[in-house]
Write an enzyme that holds these catalytic residues in place. Structure first.
Site, PDB file in Angstrom:
ATOM      1  N   GLU A  17      40.591   0.650  49.624  1.00 57.89           N
ATOM      2  CA  GLU A  17      41.095   2.236  49.680  1.00 57.89           C
ATOM      3  C   GLU A  17      39.751   3.062  50.280  1.00 57.89           C
ATOM      4  OE1 GLU A  17      42.836   3.371  45.566  1.00 57.89           O
ATOM      5  OE2 GLU A  17      42.035   1.675  45.045  1.00 57.89           O
ATOM      6  N   SER A 151      46.130   2.845  44.701  1.00 56.43           N
ATOM      7  CA  SER A 151      46.992   3.451  45.643  1.00 56.43           C
ATOM      8  C   SER A 151      48.266   2.496  45.807  1.00 56.43           C
ATOM      9  CB  SER A 151      45.983   3.499  47.124  1.00 56.43           C
ATOM     10  OG  SER A 151      45.057   4.509  46.794  1.00 56.43           O
ATOM     11  N   TYR A 220      50.132   9.006  51.276  1.00 57.91           N
ATOM     12  CA  TYR A 220      49.229   9.558  52.260  1.00 57.91           C
ATOM     13  C   TYR A 220      49.797   9.977  53.734  1.00 57.91           C
ATOM     14  CZ  TYR A 220      46.104   7.791  48.545  1.00 57.91           C
ATOM     15  OH  TYR A 220      45.490   7.399  47.236  1.00 57.91           O
ATOM     16  N   ARG A 259      43.885  10.561  35.055  1.00 51.04           N
ATOM     17  CA  ARG A 259      45.047  10.660  35.168  1.00 51.04           C
ATOM     18  C   ARG A 259      46.157   9.558  34.697  1.00 51.04           C
ATOM     19  NH1 ARG A 259      46.435  10.182  41.050  1.00 51.04           N
ATOM     20  NH2 ARG A 259      47.977   8.619  40.133  1.00 51.04           N
ATOM     21  N   ASP A 261      50.037   7.691  34.256  1.00 56.96           N
ATOM     22  CA  ASP A 261      50.928   7.585  34.862  1.00 56.96           C
ATOM     23  C   ASP A 261      52.101   7.194  34.075  1.00 56.96           C
ATOM     24  OD1 ASP A 261      49.400   8.727  36.984  1.00 56.96           O
ATOM     25  OD2 ASP A 261      49.253   6.715  38.056  1.00 56.96           O
ATOM     26  N   GLU A 273      50.188   3.109  34.095  1.00 58.96           N
ATOM     27  CA  GLU A 273      48.685   2.893  34.366  1.00 58.96           C
ATOM     28  C   GLU A 273      47.601   3.954  34.334  1.00 58.96           C
ATOM     29  OE1 GLU A 273      48.030   2.494  38.887  1.00 58.96           O
ATOM     30  OE2 GLU A 273      49.775   1.345  38.360  1.00 58.96           O
ATOM     31  N   ASN A 275      44.331   6.340  35.785  1.00 58.59           N
ATOM     32  CA  ASN A 275      43.700   6.432  37.247  1.00 58.59           C
ATOM     33  C   ASN A 275      42.365   7.162  36.758  1.00 58.59           C
ATOM     34  OD1 ASN A 275      42.463   7.118  39.629  1.00 58.59           O
ATOM     35  ND2 ASN A 275      44.332   7.099  40.626  1.00 58.59           N
ATOM     36  N   GLY A 279      42.441  10.510  43.141  1.00 63.47           N
ATOM     37  CA  GLY A 279      42.069  11.073  44.522  1.00 63.47           C
ATOM     38  C   GLY A 279      41.939  12.471  44.710  1.00 63.47           C
TER      39      GLY A 279
END
Length: 314
Positions: A17, A151, A220, A259, A261, A273, A275, A279
């Site tokens: 990443e 990602s 992205y 974060r 999810d 999951e 994070n 990002g």
């Protein structure tokens, strides 16, 4: 907050990443300068230059890293040993959050909702045996994941048994472990949270994709994904997701920003999951949620700096 604080934004790194980390770090650097911090430096982390970072003696390191080496507790441990404050969760929380198998095990042990899953090491059985076990234990469709990638790298949705062996080989090209989850149809959302002791839950975001799922390209590439705030889910599911997200934040001992999810299916929200270093690019989720909450991007990164300075990591 002291605007003369010596801040080093650590970005780049050595993971798959890296490119996204470079974008995150540049955006954070510009936001910190815009907020008014006067001593901000970008540092591109490689295999052999960690000593240079320590020699800079930052008063805090803003971690804009993603993936292995940056999001898994490694850089956090180095900074802990050096006595340098940093942003985001600590060593243990980062290690658990980065490894999807550890995360699933924690969720299950804590009684928090998550999809059925199995975890397999490539040395345990042959590819055909793994495929048979996936069909037997969780059925198809199944979601196969390389557990320590981010990602959506190393993620495949498999609908037919004939496609399993190749998908398994693909996952093992990233690492030696595989996570297979039961596919759950529903609405994908994410719940960003900022804070240490006192938490601020930012508006939840519904994520839609022009591709089969919210993969690396969709995340992205402009126009291939859409962030819908607030998410188009039932109020009961919204309330449940927020409460579950806060429990996950506490159970993993997260701090600063993270974060969580979810997939919101027929039976309600289930955790996918976590994070721990989300990002911070122009297309990232946490800055979008913050803007809706009335927090500008420069204000957001300044808050994350403040949380890093005051984190009690134990």
């Amino acid at each position: 907050m002291n605007k003369d604080l010596k801040i080093v934004v650590v970005y780049g790194g050595i993971s798959t990443e890296r490119e996204i980390s470079l974008r995150s770090g540049q955006a954070v650097f510009e936001a910190l300068k815009k907020y008014g911090f006067t001593d901000v430096t970008l540092f591109d982390l490689h295999h052999d230059n960690i000593g240079e970072l320590l020699a800079m003696k930052p008063e805090i390191a803003y971690l804009a890293l993603h993936g292995k080496g940056g999001e898994d507790g490694c850089i956090q441990g180095v900074l802990e040993l050096a006595g340098i404050p940093y942003t985001g969760p600590g060593v243990g929380a980062s290690a658990v959050g980065m490894d999807k198998i550890y995360t699933k095990n924690m969720l299950k042990a804590a009684g928090l909702p998550t999809s059925e899953y199995i975890a397999v090491h490539k040395s345990e059985m042959t590819v055909d045996e793994i495929a048979a076990r996936i069909v037997e234990k969780i059925g198809l469709p199944a979601v196969l994941k390389a557990p320590c990638q981010g990602s959506s790298i190393g993620v495949e949705i498999v609908k037919e048994a004939s496609a399993l062996p190749q998908a398994i080989e693909d996952i093992f090209s990233y690492e030696d472990q595989l996570l297979a989850e039961k596919f759950v149809a529903g609405t994908e959302i994410t719940v960003p949270i900022i804070g240490n002791e006192e938490l601020q839950v930012l508006p939840e975001i519904e994520i839609t994709s022009e591709r089969e799922f919210y993969d690396y390209k969709a995340k992205y590439t402009q126009g291939l994904c859409h962030h819908i705030i607030p998410a188009r889910i039932r109020e009961a599911d919204r309330t449940a997701a927020i409460e579950i997200a806060k429990k996950v934040y506490r159970k993993l001992n997260l701090c600063g920003v993270s974060r969580i999810d979810f997939i919101v299916g027929a039976s309600g929200p289930i955790v996918l999951e976590v994070n721990t270093l989300p990002g911070m690019t122009a297309m990232s989720l946490v800055p979008d949620a913050a803007r809706v909450a009335g927090i500008s991007f420069p204000e957001l990164v300044a808050k994350i700096i403040d949380f890093g300075l005051h984190a009690k990591r134990g």
